[in-house]
Design a protein around this motif. Structure first.
Motif, PDB file in Angstrom:
ATOM      1  N   GLY A  99     -49.111   3.549  30.981  1.00 23.52           N
ATOM      2  CA  GLY A  99     -48.895   2.037  30.596  1.00 23.52           C
ATOM      3  C   GLY A  99     -49.041   1.648  29.014  1.00 23.52           C
ATOM      4  N   TYR A 100     -48.475   0.908  28.546  1.00 25.78           N
ATOM      5  CA  TYR A 100     -48.716   0.538  27.175  1.00 25.78           C
ATOM      6  C   TYR A 100     -48.758  -0.721  27.155  1.00 25.78           C
ATOM      7  CZ  TYR A 100     -48.126   5.494  26.163  1.00 25.78           C
ATOM      8  OH  TYR A 100     -48.250   7.023  26.172  1.00 25.78           O
ATOM      9  N   ALA A 101     -49.279  -1.388  25.886  1.00 27.53           N
ATOM     10  CA  ALA A 101     -49.064  -2.758  25.548  1.00 27.53           C
ATOM     11  C   ALA A 101     -48.862  -2.781  23.912  1.00 27.53           C
ATOM     12  CB  ALA A 101     -50.120  -3.623  25.895  1.00 27.53           C
ATOM     13  N   SER A 102     -48.171  -3.942  23.571  1.00 28.94           N
ATOM     14  CA  SER A 102     -48.077  -4.258  22.038  1.00 28.94           C
ATOM     15  C   SER A 102     -49.288  -4.804  21.571  1.00 28.94           C
ATOM     16  CB  SER A 102     -47.001  -5.308  21.950  1.00 28.94           C
ATOM     17  OG  SER A 102     -47.040  -6.323  22.643  1.00 28.94           O
ATOM     18  N   PRO A 103     -49.714  -4.473  20.257  1.00 23.78           N
ATOM     19  CA  PRO A 103     -50.817  -4.849  19.564  1.00 23.78           C
ATOM     20  C   PRO A 103     -50.945  -6.384  19.213  1.00 23.78           C
ATOM     21  CG  PRO A 103     -49.714  -3.830  18.120  1.00 23.78           C
ATOM     22  CD  PRO A 103     -48.811  -3.698  19.394  1.00 23.78           C
ATOM     23  N   GLU A 104     -50.742  -7.309  20.188  1.00 23.04           N
ATOM     24  CA  GLU A 104     -50.913  -8.715  19.704  1.00 23.04           C
ATOM     25  C   GLU A 104     -51.781  -9.398  20.890  1.00 23.04           C
ATOM     26  OE1 GLU A 104     -47.751  -9.545  22.337  1.00 23.04           O
ATOM     27  OE2 GLU A 104     -48.170  -7.974  21.027  1.00 23.04           O
ATOM     28  N   GLY A 105     -52.839  -9.984  20.406  1.00 21.34           N
ATOM     29  CA  GLY A 105     -53.871 -10.523  21.385  1.00 21.34           C
ATOM     30  C   GLY A 105     -55.015  -9.409  21.139  1.00 21.34           C
ATOM     31  N   THR A 106     -56.178  -9.732  21.923  1.00 20.72           N
ATOM     32  CA  THR A 106     -57.337  -8.875  22.115  1.00 20.72           C
ATOM     33  C   THR A 106     -57.165  -7.604  22.655  1.00 20.72           C
ATOM     34  OG1 THR A 106     -58.017  -9.747  24.356  1.00 20.72           O
ATOM     35  CG2 THR A 106     -58.742 -10.976  22.278  1.00 20.72           C
ATOM     36  N   PRO A 107     -57.831  -6.629  22.080  1.00 19.45           N
ATOM     37  CA  PRO A 107     -57.707  -5.151  22.608  1.00 19.45           C
ATOM     38  C   PRO A 107     -58.096  -5.127  24.419  1.00 19.45           C
ATOM     39  CG  PRO A 107     -58.574  -5.128  20.478  1.00 19.45           C
ATOM     40  CD  PRO A 107     -58.542  -6.452  20.869  1.00 19.45           C
ATOM     41  N   PRO A 108     -59.261  -5.702  24.620  1.00 18.06           N
ATOM     42  CA  PRO A 108     -59.486  -5.639  25.948  1.00 18.06           C
ATOM     43  C   PRO A 108     -58.550  -6.315  27.067  1.00 18.06           C
ATOM     44  CG  PRO A 108     -61.460  -6.434  24.631  1.00 18.06           C
ATOM     45  CD  PRO A 108     -60.192  -6.363  23.775  1.00 18.06           C
ATOM     46  N   TYR A 109     -57.853  -7.539  26.499  1.00 20.91           N
ATOM     47  CA  TYR A 109     -56.758  -8.012  27.423  1.00 20.91           C
ATOM     48  C   TYR A 109     -55.704  -6.880  27.453  1.00 20.91           C
ATOM     49  CZ  TYR A 109     -52.920 -11.016  28.441  1.00 20.91           C
ATOM     50  OH  TYR A 109     -51.784 -11.314  29.215  1.00 20.91           O
ATOM     51  N   ASN A 110     -55.227  -6.332  26.391  1.00 23.64           N
ATOM     52  CA  ASN A 110     -54.022  -5.657  26.156  1.00 23.64           C
ATOM     53  C   ASN A 110     -54.350  -4.176  27.205  1.00 23.64           C
ATOM     54  OD1 ASN A 110     -52.152  -6.989  24.654  1.00 23.64           O
ATOM     55  ND2 ASN A 110     -53.225  -6.499  22.924  1.00 23.64           N
ATOM     56  N   ASP A 131     -60.915  -1.389  12.983  1.00 25.43           N
ATOM     57  CA  ASP A 131     -61.312  -2.466  13.708  1.00 25.43           C
ATOM     58  C   ASP A 131     -59.961  -3.051  14.051  1.00 25.43           C
ATOM     59  OD1 ASP A 131     -61.757  -5.560  14.155  1.00 25.43           O
ATOM     60  OD2 ASP A 131     -63.658  -4.608  14.626  1.00 25.43           O
ATOM     61  N   LEU A 132     -59.697  -3.196  15.382  1.00 26.16           N
ATOM     62  CA  LEU A 132     -58.388  -3.489  15.873  1.00 26.16           C
ATOM     63  C   LEU A 132     -57.952  -4.846  15.512  1.00 26.16           C
ATOM     64  CD1 LEU A 132     -57.799  -1.387  18.969  1.00 26.16           C
ATOM     65  CD2 LEU A 132     -57.078  -0.772  16.827  1.00 26.16           C
ATOM     66  N   ARG A 133     -58.930  -5.797  15.751  1.00 25.44           N
ATOM     67  CA  ARG A 133     -58.688  -7.168  15.483  1.00 25.44           C
ATOM     68  C   ARG A 133     -58.697  -7.558  13.963  1.00 25.44           C
ATOM     69  NH1 ARG A 133     -59.820 -10.885  19.283  1.00 25.44           N
ATOM     70  NH2 ARG A 133     -58.408 -12.051  17.951  1.00 25.44           N
ATOM     71  N   ARG A 134     -59.440  -6.908  13.297  1.00 25.38           N
ATOM     72  CA  ARG A 134     -59.258  -6.977  11.690  1.00 25.38           C
ATOM     73  C   ARG A 134     -57.839  -6.617  11.417  1.00 25.38           C
ATOM     74  NH1 ARG A 134     -65.072  -6.100  11.052  1.00 25.38           N
ATOM     75  NH2 ARG A 134     -64.489  -4.021  10.532  1.00 25.38           N
ATOM     76  N   ARG A 135     -57.386  -5.395  11.849  1.00 25.34           N
ATOM     77  CA  ARG A 135     -56.185  -4.736  11.540  1.00 25.34           C
ATOM     78  C   ARG A 135     -55.059  -5.680  11.982  1.00 25.34           C
ATOM     79  NH1 ARG A 135     -54.802   0.709  14.428  1.00 25.34           N
ATOM     80  NH2 ARG A 135     -56.625   1.491  13.442  1.00 25.34           N
ATOM     81  N   GLU A 136     -54.958  -6.442  13.286  1.00 28.11           N
ATOM     82  CA  GLU A 136     -53.895  -7.423  13.432  1.00 28.11           C
ATOM     83  C   GLU A 136     -53.861  -8.507  12.384  1.00 28.11           C
ATOM     84  OE1 GLU A 136     -52.427 -10.063  17.143  1.00 28.11           O
ATOM     85  OE2 GLU A 136     -54.361  -9.143  17.475  1.00 28.11           O
ATOM     86  N   ASN A 137     -55.106  -8.847  12.124  1.00 25.17           N
ATOM     87  CA  ASN A 137     -55.435 -10.003  11.418  1.00 25.17           C
ATOM     88  C   ASN A 137     -54.796  -9.945   9.838  1.00 25.17           C
ATOM     89  OD1 ASN A 137     -56.441 -11.851  13.143  1.00 25.17           O
ATOM     90  ND2 ASN A 137     -58.559 -11.428  12.860  1.00 25.17           N
ATOM     91  N   LYS A 138     -55.064  -8.736   9.399  1.00 21.57           N
ATOM     92  CA  LYS A 138     -54.488  -8.339   8.043  1.00 21.57           C
ATOM     93  C   LYS A 138     -53.114  -8.023   8.135  1.00 21.57           C
ATOM     94  CE  LYS A 138     -58.430  -5.628   6.482  1.00 21.57           C
ATOM     95  NZ  LYS A 138     -59.163  -4.263   5.856  1.00 21.57           N
ATOM     96  N   ILE A 139     -52.451  -7.505   9.070  1.00 23.32           N
ATOM     97  CA  ILE A 139     -51.022  -7.434   8.935  1.00 23.32           C
ATOM     98  C   ILE A 139     -50.334  -8.989   9.376  1.00 23.32           C
ATOM     99  CG2 ILE A 139     -49.028  -6.834  10.528  1.00 23.32           C
ATOM    100  CD1 ILE A 139     -50.652  -4.441  11.292  1.00 23.32           C
ATOM    101  N   LYS A 140     -51.195  -9.882   9.862  1.00 28.33           N
ATOM    102  CA  LYS A 140     -50.648 -11.321  10.081  1.00 28.33           C
ATOM    103  C   LYS A 140     -50.637 -12.007   8.717  1.00 28.33           C
ATOM    104  CE  LYS A 140     -51.932 -12.506  14.779  1.00 28.33           C
ATOM    105  NZ  LYS A 140     -53.111 -13.357  15.670  1.00 28.33           N
ATOM    106  N   GLN A 141     -51.496 -11.523   7.646  1.00 28.03           N
ATOM    107  CA  GLN A 141     -51.536 -12.174   6.317  1.00 28.03           C
ATOM    108  C   GLN A 141     -50.516 -11.656   5.597  1.00 28.03           C
ATOM    109  OE1 GLN A 141     -55.478 -11.697   5.086  1.00 28.03           O
ATOM    110  NE2 GLN A 141     -56.205 -12.582   6.784  1.00 28.03           N
ATOM    111  N   LEU A 142     -49.733 -10.643   5.668  1.00 28.53           N
ATOM    112  CA  LEU A 142     -48.511 -10.213   4.788  1.00 28.53           C
ATOM    113  C   LEU A 142     -47.583 -11.007   4.710  1.00 28.53           C
ATOM    114  CD1 LEU A 142     -48.816  -6.297   6.010  1.00 28.53           C
ATOM    115  CD2 LEU A 142     -49.584  -7.322   3.872  1.00 28.53           C
ATOM    116  N   SER A 143     -47.279 -11.505   3.502  1.00 25.95           N
ATOM    117  CA  SER A 143     -45.948 -12.249   3.195  1.00 25.95           C
ATOM    118  C   SER A 143     -45.888 -13.483   3.839  1.00 25.95           C
ATOM    119  CB  SER A 143     -44.694 -11.410   3.582  1.00 25.95           C
ATOM    120  OG  SER A 143     -44.418 -10.165   2.761  1.00 25.95           O
ATOM    121  N   GLY A 144     -46.944 -14.127   4.011  1.00 24.39           N
ATOM    122  CA  GLY A 144     -47.405 -15.511   4.551  1.00 24.39           C
ATOM    123  C   GLY A 144     -46.918 -15.429   5.892  1.00 24.39           C
TER     124      GLY A 144
END
Length: 280
Positions: free
Chosen positions: A36-47, A109-122
């Motif tokens: 099983g796999y999950a997409s990387p939105e939300g927290t890593p433990p939840y996913n 760090d997966l949470r920082r990784r996701e947050n950095k992607i969220k900041q791209l191009s507004g």
């Protein structure tokens, strides 16, 4: 959930595969492996838990639908599929493609990784990922291991004409290599393998090579685009070279070379020499 999106179609494909194996007296199922796999939105433990539940729910479906013994099922889960996202982004034309790949490569760090992607191009890039790329990462993968009766060359040559569905893929390869590789018999066996094992990556690459040699370069490209391996990238480079699209040829040779395929490194160097000589 059979009624969710295209699950009914996918589950029927799974059911068809299992029925064909169970109904074939020459095959004996040894193991089912579900991941099983999950997409990387939300927290890593939840996913991680989500991917676990996704895998286990698929196991429950298989046991109820096909009465598969529990001891034959191996269950695994991987959580957020960052590798899958990276592969999708590498093949994309996203405006922030390089920035996403750099973040994935350099931010552990997966949470920082996701947050950095969220900041791209507004936030526009993240919304695109969420809508167009993440759904395909929320999935189960399954692998069925089975034993098959061994066929000798004489039996295989008979079955390839009368009942090719009884032959394993390795039987077909064994048979193909009893013929010269430039012979019609070799090509016929490879094309039969492509018909009965249409999703096997080795079959797809071999079919594409045959199409390139036959001048069906566009067909080869369509086939190779379904395969995400260095061997496929190398052959995409060869296909685009035949189309005189040297920029794309170099792109695919370089991708395969970075993945460690020596043949692709040689092809990239030969292409550079060819372009250098052509410009003189």
């Amino acid at each position: 959930m059979p009624n969710f999106k295209n699950n009914a179609e996918v589950l029927e494909e799974v059911n068809k595969v299992i029925r064909e194996i169970n109904n074939n007296p020459n095959l004996t199922v040894q193991e089912f492996k579900i991941t099983g796999y999950a997409s990387p939105e939300g927290t890593p433990p939840y996913n991680m838990n989500l991917s676990k539940n996704r895998a286990e729910s698929f196991v429950t479906y298989l046991r109820n639908k096909h009465s598969i013994p529990a001891e034959k099922i191996q269950t695994d889960w991987k959580g957020e599929d960052w590798d899958g996202l990276r592969e999708l982004v590498e093949k994309s034309s996203l405006n922030d493609r390089n920035e996403i790949l750099e973040i994935i490569a350099n931010e552990p760090d997966l949470r920082r990784r996701e947050n950095k992607i969220k900041q791209l191009s507004g936030g526009r890039t993240y919304r695109t990922l969420l809508n167009d790329y993440y759904p395909g990462l929320r999935r189960n993968e399954y692998m069925i291991s089975y034993a098959s009766k061994d066929f000798n060359v004489r039996e295989a040559r008979q079955l390839i004409r009368t009942n090719p569905e009884k032959l394993r893929l390795q039987d077909m390869y064994m048979l193909a290599h009893t013929y010269p590789q430039n012979s019609q018999e070799f090509r016929d066996v490879i094309l039969t393998a492509a018909k009965y094992y249409p999703e096997d990556q080795t079959v797809l690459v071999n079919t594409a090579i045959y199409n390139i040699e036959s001048g069906k370069v566009d067909d080869a490209i369509k086939t190779l685009e379904r395969v995400n391996t260095p061997e496929a990238w190398n052959n995409l480079g060869i296909a685009y070279f035949h189309k005189q699209d040297y920029q794309r040829a170099k792109q695919y040779f370089d991708m395969a070379a970075r993945a460690g395929l020596e043949r692709a490194s040689v092809n990239a160097r030969e292409l550079s020499k060819y372009l250098g000589n052509s410009s003189r």
